[in-house]
Write a protein that holds these residues in place. Structure first.
Motif, PDB file in Angstrom:
ATOM      1  N   LEU A 155      11.208   7.883  -0.467  1.00  0.00           N
ATOM      2  CA  LEU A 155      11.836   7.451  -1.718  1.00  0.00           C
ATOM      3  C   LEU A 155      10.991   6.441  -2.493  1.00  0.00           C
ATOM      4  O   LEU A 155      11.404   5.954  -3.537  1.00  0.00           O
ATOM      5  N   GLY A 156       9.822   6.093  -1.944  1.00  0.00           N
ATOM      6  CA  GLY A 156       8.969   5.110  -2.598  1.00  0.00           C
ATOM      7  C   GLY A 156       9.280   3.677  -2.237  1.00  0.00           C
ATOM      8  O   GLY A 156       8.699   2.754  -2.788  1.00  0.00           O
ATOM      9  N   HIS A 157      10.235   3.493  -1.323  1.00  0.00           N
ATOM     10  CA  HIS A 157      10.561   2.150  -0.839  1.00  0.00           C
ATOM     11  C   HIS A 157       9.574   1.751   0.248  1.00  0.00           C
ATOM     12  O   HIS A 157       9.084   2.604   0.986  1.00  0.00           O
ATOM     13  N   ILE A 158       9.337   0.465   0.381  1.00  0.00           N
ATOM     14  CA  ILE A 158       8.545  -0.024   1.502  1.00  0.00           C
ATOM     15  C   ILE A 158       9.377   0.173   2.762  1.00  0.00           C
ATOM     16  O   ILE A 158      10.543  -0.194   2.811  1.00  0.00           O
ATOM     17  N   SER A 159       8.771   0.746   3.787  1.00  0.00           N
ATOM     18  CA  SER A 159       9.462   1.023   5.044  1.00  0.00           C
ATOM     19  C   SER A 159       9.905  -0.266   5.720  1.00  0.00           C
ATOM     20  O   SER A 159       9.190  -1.278   5.691  1.00  0.00           O
ATOM     21  N   ASN A 160      11.075  -0.226   6.354  1.00  0.00           N
ATOM     22  CA  ASN A 160      11.587  -1.420   7.038  1.00  0.00           C
ATOM     23  C   ASN A 160      10.678  -1.869   8.174  1.00  0.00           C
ATOM     24  O   ASN A 160      10.727  -3.024   8.596  1.00  0.00           O
ATOM     25  N   THR A 161       9.814  -0.985   8.666  1.00  0.00           N
ATOM     26  CA  THR A 161       8.903  -1.353   9.753  1.00  0.00           C
ATOM     27  C   THR A 161       7.748  -2.228   9.273  1.00  0.00           C
ATOM     28  O   THR A 161       7.056  -2.832  10.089  1.00  0.00           O
ATOM     29  N   VAL A 162       7.548  -2.306   7.975  1.00  0.00           N
ATOM     30  CA  VAL A 162       6.419  -3.041   7.397  1.00  0.00           C
ATOM     31  C   VAL A 162       6.702  -4.545   7.290  1.00  0.00           C
ATOM     32  O   VAL A 162       5.797  -5.364   7.422  1.00  0.00           O
ATOM     33  N   HIS A 167       6.543   0.282  -3.859  1.00  0.00           N
ATOM     34  CA  HIS A 167       5.087   0.324  -3.949  1.00  0.00           C
ATOM     35  C   HIS A 167       4.679   0.076  -5.396  1.00  0.00           C
ATOM     36  O   HIS A 167       5.399   0.415  -6.322  1.00  0.00           O
ATOM     37  N   GLY A 168       3.531  -0.549  -5.570  1.00  0.00           N
ATOM     38  CA  GLY A 168       2.968  -0.649  -6.911  1.00  0.00           C
ATOM     39  C   GLY A 168       2.818  -2.046  -7.456  1.00  0.00           C
ATOM     40  O   GLY A 168       1.938  -2.284  -8.268  1.00  0.00           O
ATOM     41  N   ASP A 169       3.677  -2.967  -7.047  1.00  0.00           N
ATOM     42  CA  ASP A 169       3.589  -4.327  -7.560  1.00  0.00           C
ATOM     43  C   ASP A 169       3.626  -5.330  -6.414  1.00  0.00           C
ATOM     44  O   ASP A 169       4.212  -5.067  -5.363  1.00  0.00           O
ATOM     45  N   ARG A 221       0.840  -1.195   0.000  1.00  0.00           N
ATOM     46  CA  ARG A 221       0.000   0.000   0.000  1.00  0.00           C
ATOM     47  C   ARG A 221       0.879   1.250   0.000  1.00  0.00           C
ATOM     48  O   ARG A 221       1.998   1.229   0.536  1.00  0.00           O
ATOM     49  N   PHE A 222       0.364   2.329  -0.554  1.00  0.00           N
ATOM     50  CA  PHE A 222       1.121   3.576  -0.599  1.00  0.00           C
ATOM     51  C   PHE A 222       1.521   4.030   0.804  1.00  0.00           C
ATOM     52  O   PHE A 222       2.622   4.549   1.012  1.00  0.00           O
TER      53      PHE A 222
END
Length: 127
Positions: free
Chosen positions: A17-24, A62-64, A10-11
């Protein structure tokens, strides 16, 4: 043998930077373990996380979709260690291990893993 779960990033899970956060990633690991244990194995024994480790190999964006593959690395008397890999664009991006301990709901103390659950986990044990 691996169990596969598809995660749709999810966004709100991204950083600037558009990276998935390490907390996720621990959340995704828990979601995938839950899907594996409940859906594939019908295991409902309550567990608590005793240890978690995550190695980041490549960025996740994000996105795929992200493919999470889950297997069992170790079955102990009271605990189970799960091994998980996350892939995006067919690249291995994240490797994680989680050790969970069985808990007795009434006493809130650790308890032995029952034989039925051990048998269900056995085919997913990767040496």
């Amino acid at each position: 043998m691996f169990h596969t779960t598809i995660i749709k990033p999810r966004f709100s899970e991204t950083d600037k930077l558009g990276h998935i956060s390490n907390t996720v990633f621990p959340v995704w690991m828990a979601e995938s373990r839950s899907d594996f244990c409940r859906s594939a194995l019908q295991i409902t024994q309550p567990w608590v996380v005793a240890n978690i480790s995550i190695d980041f190999k490549n960025e996740v964006l994000h996105g795929d979709d992200v493919v999470v593959k889950t297997c069992v690395e170790r079955i102990g008397g009271k605990s189970v260690t799960f091994y998980q890999e996350m892939f995006q664009y067919e690249k291995r991006c994240v490797v994680g291990r989680t050790t969970v301990v069985c808990i007795d709901k009434a006493t809130k103390q650790s308890c032995s893993l029952n034989n039925s659950d051990k048998e269900k986990l056995q085919p997913y044990l990767v040496m």
